[in-house]
Write an enzyme that holds these catalytic residues in place. Sequence first.
Site, mmCIF file in Angstrom:
data_model
loop_
_atom_site.group_PDB
_atom_site.id
_atom_site.type_symbol
_atom_site.label_atom_id
_atom_site.label_comp_id
_atom_site.label_asym_id
_atom_site.label_seq_id
_atom_site.Cartn_x
_atom_site.Cartn_y
_atom_site.Cartn_z
ATOM 1 N N LYS A 38 0.834 -1.218 0.000
ATOM 2 C CA LYS A 38 0.000 0.000 0.000
ATOM 3 C C LYS A 38 0.860 1.256 0.000
ATOM 4 C CE LYS A 38 -2.794 0.709 3.679
ATOM 5 N NZ LYS A 38 -2.565 2.028 4.302
ATOM 6 N N ARG A 43 -8.252 12.283 12.815
ATOM 7 C CA ARG A 43 -6.828 11.956 13.058
ATOM 8 C C ARG A 43 -5.960 13.221 13.050
ATOM 9 N NH1 ARG A 43 -5.112 6.920 9.545
ATOM 10 N NH2 ARG A 43 -3.314 7.099 10.939
ATOM 11 N N SER A 101 7.663 8.698 12.257
ATOM 12 C CA SER A 101 6.504 8.600 11.368
ATOM 13 C C SER A 101 6.923 8.809 9.924
ATOM 14 C CB SER A 101 5.457 9.650 11.748
ATOM 15 O OG SER A 101 4.554 9.828 10.683
ATOM 16 N N ASP A 124 2.136 -1.272 11.771
ATOM 17 C CA ASP A 124 0.791 -1.651 11.322
ATOM 18 C C ASP A 124 0.436 -3.094 11.682
ATOM 19 O OD1 ASP A 124 0.358 0.846 10.303
ATOM 20 O OD2 ASP A 124 0.957 0.331 8.265
ATOM 21 N N ARG A 137 -6.063 1.524 18.098
ATOM 22 C CA ARG A 137 -5.881 0.067 17.923
ATOM 23 C C ARG A 137 -5.576 -0.647 19.235
ATOM 24 N NH1 ARG A 137 -2.948 0.098 11.922
ATOM 25 N NH2 ARG A 137 -4.943 0.148 10.798
HETATM 26 C C1 S3P Z 1 2.548 4.797 6.280
HETATM 27 C C2 S3P Z 1 3.154 5.129 7.465
HETATM 28 C C3 S3P Z 1 2.681 4.678 8.778
HETATM 29 C C4 S3P Z 1 1.691 3.519 8.657
HETATM 30 C C5 S3P Z 1 0.689 3.752 7.568
HETATM 31 C C6 S3P Z 1 1.364 3.932 6.224
HETATM 32 C C7 S3P Z 1 3.116 5.324 5.025
HETATM 33 O O1 S3P Z 1 2.032 5.736 9.432
HETATM 34 O O2 S3P Z 1 1.043 3.307 9.885
HETATM 35 O O3 S3P Z 1 -0.212 2.658 7.472
HETATM 36 O O4 S3P Z 1 2.742 4.841 3.937
HETATM 37 O O5 S3P Z 1 3.965 6.220 5.087
HETATM 38 P P1 S3P Z 1 2.851 6.792 10.356
HETATM 39 O O6 S3P Z 1 3.830 7.450 9.502
HETATM 40 O O7 S3P Z 1 1.810 7.724 10.877
HETATM 41 O O8 S3P Z 1 3.486 5.977 11.446
#
Ligand code: S3P
Length: 430
Positions: free
Chosen positions: A23, A124, A169, A317, A348
């Site tokens: 994804k 969020r 993040s 995740d 979660r």
């Molecule tokens: C993601 C980063 C993560 C993850 C999300 C997808 C991404 O979030 O939980 O499902 O594609 O950069 P955070 O950056 O908020 O940790």
Amino acid sequence: MNETRTVVPARSLHGEITVPGDKSISHRSIMLGSLAQGTTRVHGFLHGEDNHATLKAFRAMGVTIEELADGDLRIEGKGLHGLTEPGDVIDCGNSGTTIRLMTGLLAGQTFFSVLTGDRYLRKRPMKRVLNPLSTMGAQIWGRGGGDLAPLAILGGPLKGTEYNSPISSAQVKSALLLAGLYADGPTTVREPHLSRDHSERMLRYFGADVRPFAGGVTVFPQPKLEGREVCVPGDISSAAFFMVAALIVPGAELLIRNVGVNPTRSGVIDILQAMGGSIELLNSRELSGEPVADLLVHGSRLKGIEIGGAVVPRAIDEFPVISVAACFAEGTTTIRDAKELRVKETDRIAAMVEELTTLGGRVEACEDGMVIGGVESLTGGTVKSHGDHRIAMSLAIAALRARNEVTIVDTACTATSFPDFWPLLAAIRV
Ligand code: S3P
């Protein structure tokens, strides 16, 4: 949509599967393909709802993206300065990655845009991207004092910045890296532990000047991105449901082909192996700058462990399904340093504690994680997804080792990241 699914306990699990495309990488392929010069072809693109939100957003900004018969995408890039003002509000659906990365990208455009999302996304936190972007000169407004979508973005000139992020993040880091492409100087992001580095890898793959260093990364402005062929590996976050399924069903054997095993994402493998899980990596190789392997998983006797620190962002995740594995481990599993789980598609920690308890699990919440005591099997019952795809799928896996059937309410959300989850789960049961 209030779809309900009932899952009966599994006697045995066997087979060979491939999981859909990653994804995170699928989102980035559209974004960078749109900003590149020339054509980008994407193989293995994930046709889930989140990625379609990104696809529609870029079409709304004038990018031609063709969906080919085999599921591949052909993107006619417009160049870094070729996007056009969208005629309407952009709906990011349930996708945090879409809204946060696009906020960074749109801050550096020459037009006005508005981003919104579904009722979960609109709750969020967005200040985590708005605050650092504002130090670059970005002009962004939102509800709740600037923390909540809809977000209104007036694109304009940006300054390079140095940002020490208090959280690990990838969404924050990537928003800044994308804004940094448009800044007047280098942009540096540091984070406590390394989060997924797909943006860095793909930016480099498309020709940008991105320099990772211990503790952070710097992007330099004004590159020319070149359209490329991108092969998206299978999503380790989707594979994780099947890894845990095979581990908790005695005698199971499952081969999961073509899974992305980027070290910033493979924490789930390390955690499950540390719990005693039999997961072998076969045929390791590289696809478009991303490491990939086939995973051979056998039913295993798991033991409880302590999880915290640098592995947490590498498995962020997967904690819902890791908590399911922990339910069947001997002894206690402790998950710490995972407060970020409280601001995902749903909280979660609260959701898994509530639903696993309903199923007879011994699970307690703490502020930044959970404490889980192992049991021989769960009882069964009716549980809820909380509108969160990963909660729905984790509960379906838990059901495999319950004594009675488990009914999961509100399961349409699995289409967010894994539209074929249910048929695939059915296919490996024997
Ligand atoms: C993601 C980063 C993560 C993850 C999300 C997808 C991404 O979030 O939980 O499902 O594609 O950069 P955070 O950056 O908020 O940790």
